[in-house]
Enzyme design. Structure first.
Site, short mmCIF file in Angstrom:
data_model
loop_
_atom_site.label_atom_id
_atom_site.label_comp_id
_atom_site.label_asym_id
_atom_site.label_seq_id
_atom_site.Cartn_x
_atom_site.Cartn_y
_atom_site.Cartn_z
CG ASP A 1 -2.16 -0.78 1.05
OD1 ASP A 1 -2.61 -0.89 -0.10
OD2 ASP A 1 -2.69 -1.31 2.04
CD GLU B 1 -4.45 16.13 6.32
OE1 GLU B 1 -4.86 16.28 7.50
OE2 GLU B 1 -4.60 15.07 5.68
CE LYS C 1 -20.66 19.64 9.01
NZ LYS C 1 -22.02 20.23 9.11
NE ARG D 1 -13.99 16.73 -2.41
CZ ARG D 1 -13.60 16.77 -3.68
NH1 ARG D 1 -14.46 17.13 -4.64
NH2 ARG D 1 -12.35 16.46 -4.00
CG MET D 2 -14.50 23.80 0.96
SD MET D 2 -15.28 25.38 0.53
CE MET D 2 -16.96 25.11 1.12
CE LYS E 1 -6.69 23.75 6.14
NZ LYS E 1 -7.45 24.12 7.34
CG ASP F 1 -4.91 -1.78 8.22
OD1 ASP F 1 -5.70 -1.79 7.25
OD2 ASP F 1 -4.34 -0.75 8.62
#
Length: 697
Positions: free
Chosen positions: A324, A365, A394, A398-399, A412, A535
């Site tokens: 992976d 991040e 969320k 996506r922000m 962002k 896993d």
């Protein structure tokens, strides 16, 4: 003021020294106990019912019995003195004892590990939730699959299970040796818990997944004790070859008197037994079991639990490794790599708003953005962000970002999502936004757009960093003839960039868990042996399909049950070391087999002239070692045959030195060291022993 400080440091150092000395003392005591137990077991294993499992050493034991009986019978032979039979019999006895000692020593190390695991099993009581909601306290030994148990802070998890409610920190040091607690929570791939570990914070509800005697620790104890150990296919094949050689030499020795009688002389029975023992591969026969057990032991010491010796051997024959990307090749955390302003904006402005959007963001991040801005000495108002309202990330939006008290909205997030958000507020999109986003994607990074209200300031370049040293490790695998394949859910551009940076041979982009099975089957159809790590429950089918499946201890029960190896440290890169251990096991067995068979050449030149010189004087020409006498030659060959076994025990236990190189290079190296060495060492050893024995004969 200085003296107390100095005294305190001295006490700490003395305390540390005492701790180290105590650990060393305990280690020496344990080693002494193991050796003592192995010596006792050496005699216990003389039982023919046990010895017959090793046909080579069983033949040696029969030789001991024959020569021992002959030493008490009246001798009709004039070729050997009366003391010769008893001397030969005792040498043969010690040959068998040394072989038994090697096996018992290897088993003893496993039993010592098992004892430490048994001590970790304590009498634990569990709070079982009944169907009516009542909580009843029962012994952990009474738990069954499907029971629901509540475990609170400070309590020990009673048995293996999966978290179905709650989140907690769990101390798994009793199993893994790692002191840092790990987070276990309901759902996902980190819900599996192990009996004998401790909940150090919060409370969880688990469902039991094993019956008494079937828990993870029980399996570990069974495996390291050797109760579940079975001979591997390679071990069985080699044992068959060695047994066949023994049978052939047995026929030769039994029929030899017919030819000698025809030539007009007789060979004493003890001499025939000595010839047989010197010709059969007793060295590898005495060490074969120890090598296999020690191989399993080395894997266990590496904190990897192998479900069988076959899995360890298969690791040594691996041709392809499926890896992976996230967490194995890369760290798995996307970190801020650089900032790219758009339009007429400056990097200071991008950094300022990127930092403000990340002050309340506790994700890796978000923290990396703050660290990057601080490292570049870009100023921003932290208090302004702390007084605002955090907008978490969320999947729908996506922000993430923050709404400041003055009404300013800072965001962002993903390129498309932020562009839509800015456009919904009447803003315009700079022409170079998509251009720079594509550049980041082609570089293997993830672009995040930074916007304030209806204005885009720039992009954050997030990069999943390749772990240091991975390129060198993949190069080593390449030298060993092993192909590496990286599987990732990233787009082809990102996957290609990471693959190039890491140095893997091939990659599969946009790969779903079920696609891994297809990759494994494709390699197996080419006749390759495949290893992989995983896993999650969705990895279970692929782990079962692979020849070597290494599951993470932190993973799900399904993954661990499907795999044939479990890494207690949950480190996916360890598959590379496991392959090395497997190769070391196979090389050790092969090298010692080569050494054992090569020994026969020297023993041939020692014992054959001794047998025939009196009747055929011309055979003296074969006595190239110039041994003292026929009797001295036979005894010297037998003594060397016996002594070489304990001398090689450390090598069998530790394994031969292994360096990544091609199969042809390894073969040439081992033939030179153990093939040629197997010829030279006996010549020297037998000659030295003969010089000593000659003083007494």
């Amino acid at each position: 003021m200085m003296r107390p400080v100095v005294v305190k440091e001295k006490r700490v150092n003395e305390s540390q020294i005492h701790v180290v000395e105590e650990e060393v003392r305990q280690a020496k005591t344990m080693d002494r106990d193991i050796v003592t137990h192995a010596m006792k077991q050496s005699f216990a294993k003389l039982n023919p019912k046990v010895m017959i499992k090793n046909p080579i050493m069983f033949v040696v034991e029969i030789g001991f019995i024959i020569t021992f009986i002959l030493s008490f019978l009246p001798s009709h032979s004039s070729s050997v003195p009366g003391w010769f039979n008893i001397t030969v019999s005792f040498i043969l006895l010690f040959t068998v004892l040394f072989a038994n000692f090697a096996e018992a020593l290897a088993e003893g190390r496993g039993k010592a590990q098992a004892d430490s695991l048994k001590h970790s099993k304590k009498d634990v009581f569990a709070n079982v939730v009944k169907e009516n909601g009542n909580i009843v306290q029962v012994s952990a030994t009474d738990l069954r699959k499907g029971d629901v148990v509540i475990v609170k802070q400070g309590e020990m998890i009673p048995s293996d299970g999966e978290v179905i409610k709650g989140l907690a920190s769990v101390d798994e040091s009793a199993i893994t040796g790692e002191s840092a607690p790990v987070i276990k929570e309901a759902g996902g791939d980190f819900c599996s818990v192990t009996g004998g570990t401790m909940v150090v914070s919060d409370e969880i509800t688990i469902i039991i997944t094993s019956n008494p005697g079937e828990s993870f620790i029980d399996k570990m104890i069974s495996l390291v004790e050797g109760a579940a150990r079975q001979k591997t296919p390679n071990e069985i094949a080699l044992n068959t070859v060695l047994t066949s050689l023994t049978f052939i030499f047995l026929i030769v020795v039994v029929t030899l008197p017919i030819f000698t009688n025809y030539l007009g002389f007789q060979i004493d029975t003890a001499v025939l037994v000595a010839l047989l023992v010197c010709l059969i591969p007793t060295t590898i026969g005495g060490l074969l079991s120890a090598i296999g057990i020690a191989g399993m032991d080395r894997v266990t010491k590496f904190n990897v639990l192998a479900m069988s010796g076959k899995a360890v051997e298969a690791a040594g024959d691996i041709n392809t490794i499926i890896l992976d990307k996230t967490g194995t090749i890369t760290f798995g955390n996307r970190m801020a790599h650089t900032l790219l302003p758009v339009g007429n904006e400056t990097i200071e402005q991008v950094g300022k708003w990127a930092a403000i959007s990340s002050v309340l963001d506790e994700t890796p991040e978000g923290r990396s953005v703050i660290e990057y801005v601080q490292a570049k000495s870009i100023s921003y108002n932290r208090e302004l962000a702390e007084q605002g309202e955090f907008v978490p990330f969320k999947a729908e939006t996506r922000m993430s970002g923050v709404d400041l008290q003055d009404g300013t909205k800072v965001r962002k997030g993903a390129v498309g999502s932020v562009i839509e958000w800015v456009q919904s507020q009447g803003g315009t999109i700079p022409k170079d936004v998509n251009q720079k986003a594509d550049f980041i994607s082609k570089e293997g990074g993830t672009p995040l757009v930074v916007a304030v209200n209806n204005r885009i300031y720039g992009l954050i370049y997030l990069k999943d960093t390749v772990k240091p040293g991975m390129r060198e490790r993949f190069e080593q695998l390449r030298q060993m003839g092993i192909k590496t394949v990286m599987c990732t859910g990233d787009n082809p551009l990102t996957a290609a960039t990471i693959a190039k940076e890491a140095g893997v041979d091939e990659f599969v982009a946009e790969c779903k868990p079920e696609d891994k099975i297809a990759v494994i089957k494709a390699e197996q159809d080419k006749g390759k042996l495949v290893a992989m790590t995983g896993d999650g429950t969705n990895d279970a089918p692929a782990l079962a399909q692979a020849d070597v499946g290494l599951a993470m201890n932190s993973g799900t029960t399904a993954a661990k049950e499907a795999a044939n190896m479990i890494d207690l440290d949950s480190n996916p890169t360890k598959i590379i070391e496991v392959v090395g251990i497997g190769k070391q096991l196979l090389m050790t067995r092969g090298a010692l087999t080569t050494f054992s068979i090569a020994n026969d050449i020297a023993k041939y030149f020692a014992i054959i002239p001794a047998m025939f010189t009196l009747a055929i004087p011309q055979m003296e020409a074969l006595n190239i070692m110039k041994l003292t006498s026929p009797l001295s030659a036979i005894l010297s060959a037998l003594l060397f045959n016996a002594v070489i076994i304990p001398l090689l025990i450390p090598l069998a236990m530790k394994g031969i030195a292994y360096k990544p190189m091609s199969s042809n290079a390894l073969l040439g190296r081992n033939l030179l060291i153990y093939g040629l060495g197997g010829v030279i060492v006996p010549f020297i050893g037998i000659k030295v022993i003969d010089m000593i024995v000659g003083l007494f004969i």
